[in-house]
Design a protein around this motif. Structure first.
Motif, PDB file in Angstrom:
ATOM      1  N   THR A 132       0.808  -1.223   0.000  1.00  8.80           N
ATOM      2  CA  THR A 132       0.000   0.000   0.000  1.00  8.80           C
ATOM      3  C   THR A 132       0.840   1.271   0.000  1.00  8.80           C
ATOM      4  OG1 THR A 132      -0.159  -0.179   2.404  1.00  8.80           O
ATOM      5  CG2 THR A 132      -1.970  -1.116   1.099  1.00  8.80           C
ATOM      6  N   ASP A 133       2.072   1.177   0.501  1.00 12.63           N
ATOM      7  CA  ASP A 133       2.989   2.325   0.500  1.00 12.63           C
ATOM      8  C   ASP A 133       4.372   1.793   0.150  1.00 12.63           C
ATOM      9  OD1 ASP A 133       4.761   4.415   1.087  1.00 12.63           O
ATOM     10  OD2 ASP A 133       3.472   5.189   2.684  1.00 12.63           O
ATOM     11  N   PRO A 134       4.726   1.790  -1.141  1.00 14.37           N
ATOM     12  CA  PRO A 134       5.978   1.169  -1.581  1.00 14.37           C
ATOM     13  C   PRO A 134       7.228   1.690  -0.874  1.00 14.37           C
ATOM     14  CG  PRO A 134       4.607   1.676  -3.465  1.00 14.37           C
ATOM     15  CD  PRO A 134       3.941   2.289  -2.274  1.00 14.37           C
ATOM     16  N   GLU A 135       7.341   2.993  -0.693  1.00 13.31           N
ATOM     17  CA  GLU A 135       8.546   3.548  -0.065  1.00 13.31           C
ATOM     18  C   GLU A 135       8.691   3.073   1.380  1.00 13.31           C
ATOM     19  OE1 GLU A 135       9.060   7.779  -0.420  1.00 13.31           O
ATOM     20  OE2 GLU A 135       8.549   7.736  -2.557  1.00 13.31           O
ATOM     21  N   LYS A 136       7.639   3.168   2.148  1.00  6.73           N
ATOM     22  CA  LYS A 136       7.708   2.752   3.554  1.00  6.73           C
ATOM     23  C   LYS A 136       7.851   1.240   3.665  1.00  6.73           C
ATOM     24  CE  LYS A 136       5.389   6.764   5.410  1.00  6.73           C
ATOM     25  NZ  LYS A 136       4.235   7.288   6.121  1.00  6.73           N
ATOM     26  N   PHE A 137       7.270   0.515   2.730  1.00  5.91           N
ATOM     27  CA  PHE A 137       7.406  -0.938   2.731  1.00  5.91           C
ATOM     28  C   PHE A 137       8.870  -1.326   2.507  1.00  5.91           C
ATOM     29  CE2 PHE A 137       7.164  -5.037   0.323  1.00  5.91           C
ATOM     30  CZ  PHE A 137       6.763  -5.825   1.389  1.00  5.91           C
ATOM     31  N   VAL A 138       9.517  -0.665   1.567  1.00  7.00           N
ATOM     32  CA  VAL A 138      10.930  -0.944   1.298  1.00  7.00           C
ATOM     33  C   VAL A 138      11.760  -0.649   2.553  1.00  7.00           C
ATOM     34  CG1 VAL A 138      12.956  -0.215  -0.029  1.00  7.00           C
ATOM     35  CG2 VAL A 138      10.790  -0.641  -1.198  1.00  7.00           C
ATOM     36  N   GLN A 139      11.485   0.466   3.198  1.00  5.39           N
ATOM     37  CA  GLN A 139      12.203   0.798   4.436  1.00  5.39           C
ATOM     38  C   GLN A 139      11.973  -0.264   5.501  1.00  5.39           C
ATOM     39  OE1 GLN A 139      10.716   4.672   5.437  1.00  5.39           O
ATOM     40  NE2 GLN A 139      12.011   5.733   3.950  1.00  5.39           N
ATOM     41  N   TRP A 140      10.737  -0.686   5.643  1.00  6.84           N
ATOM     42  CA  TRP A 140      10.370  -1.688   6.657  1.00  6.84           C
ATOM     43  C   TRP A 140      11.119  -2.993   6.412  1.00  6.84           C
ATOM     44  CZ3 TRP A 140       7.762  -6.402   7.000  1.00  6.84           C
ATOM     45  CH2 TRP A 140       7.249  -6.734   8.249  1.00  6.84           C
ATOM     46  N   VAL A 141      11.131  -3.447   5.165  1.00 11.22           N
ATOM     47  CA  VAL A 141      11.822  -4.688   4.824  1.00 11.22           C
ATOM     48  C   VAL A 141      13.333  -4.505   4.986  1.00 11.22           C
ATOM     49  CG1 VAL A 141      12.336  -6.336   2.976  1.00 11.22           C
ATOM     50  CG2 VAL A 141       9.990  -5.549   3.313  1.00 11.22           C
ATOM     51  N   ALA A 142      13.856  -3.346   4.591  1.00 10.55           N
ATOM     52  CA  ALA A 142      15.297  -3.088   4.676  1.00 10.55           C
ATOM     53  C   ALA A 142      15.795  -3.173   6.114  1.00 10.55           C
ATOM     54  CB  ALA A 142      15.621  -1.723   4.081  1.00 10.55           C
ATOM     55  N   GLU A 143      14.989  -2.725   7.072  1.00 10.76           N
ATOM     56  CA  GLU A 143      15.383  -2.795   8.481  1.00 10.76           C
ATOM     57  C   GLU A 143      15.429  -4.234   8.989  1.00 10.76           C
ATOM     58  OE1 GLU A 143      12.598  -0.349  10.603  1.00 10.76           O
ATOM     59  OE2 GLU A 143      13.256   1.475   9.567  1.00 10.76           O
ATOM     60  N   ARG A 144      14.611  -5.089   8.425  1.00 14.26           N
ATOM     61  CA  ARG A 144      14.487  -6.451   8.932  1.00 14.26           C
ATOM     62  C   ARG A 144      15.276  -7.469   8.099  1.00 14.26           C
ATOM     63  NH1 ARG A 144      10.655  -3.136  10.038  1.00 14.26           N
ATOM     64  NH2 ARG A 144       9.433  -3.328  11.953  1.00 14.26           N
ATOM     65  N   TRP A 145      15.275  -7.288   6.787  1.00 11.44           N
ATOM     66  CA  TRP A 145      15.956  -8.209   5.873  1.00 11.44           C
ATOM     67  C   TRP A 145      16.746  -7.399   4.846  1.00 11.44           C
ATOM     68  CZ3 TRP A 145      10.557  -8.801   6.811  1.00 11.44           C
ATOM     69  CH2 TRP A 145      10.244  -9.840   7.688  1.00 11.44           C
TER      70      TRP A 145
END
Length: 157
Positions: free
Chosen positions: A68-81
């Motif tokens: 739903t929010d590509p930029e924040k999703f990328v950040q979220w995944v980047a922090e975890r994986w």
């Protein structure tokens, strides 16, 4: 071919596609209501015998991870994986994340939900395909029918 003739042909094709769309929608409404989750053979009569020319079946697509929010999703995944980030989340990693969803919510290893993606549950749809000899069998049968004939056949069924 002259430009006006080509335009006339394209207008006729557009009309035909619109009529076929109406016929298809009417037939799909019938198949969806009456035959959900079944595979149904389509037959035509050739020399007094029914010949299977195709099948229609219901397809239930698998749930998909919807970002739903590509930029924040990328950040979220980047922090975890972080190894799974290139410029965006790798497409090949989305099925892994899809498996981590609980009740449609993406959850990380620490139990934290991701507010930027969710699991969608697509609607089922019908799929029709011809048999190996379907086109060859149908060509002489349909060659003698008009679109109006096809509508009448569908309505009569």
């Amino acid at each position: 071919m002259m430009r006006r003739e080509a335009a006339q042909i394209l207008a006729m094709v557009a009309w035909t596609k619109r009529q076929l769309g109406k016929i298809e929608a009417r037939a799909k409404a019938e198949i969806d209501v009456q035959f959900a989750e079944e595979k149904i053979a389509a037959t035509v009569e050739v020399d007094g015998k029914p010949v299977v020319v195709g099948y229609t079946q219901m397809v239930q697509p698998k749930p998909q991870l919807q970002v739903t929010d590509p930029e924040k999703f990328v950040q979220w995944v980047a922090e975890r994986w972080p190894t799974e980030i290139v410029e965006s989340v790798r497409e090949s990693f989305l099925p892994v994340l899809k498996e981590r969803c609980v009740d449609g919510i993406l959850i990380d290893d620490q139990g934290e939900p991701c507010p930027f993606a969710s699991l969608t549950d697509p609607d089922p749809y019908s799929r029709t395909f011809l048999t190996k000899n379907g086109e060859e069998t149908l060509t002489p049968v349909l060659g003698s029918w008009s679109l109006e004939d096809l509508v009448k056949v569908i309505e009569a069924a």
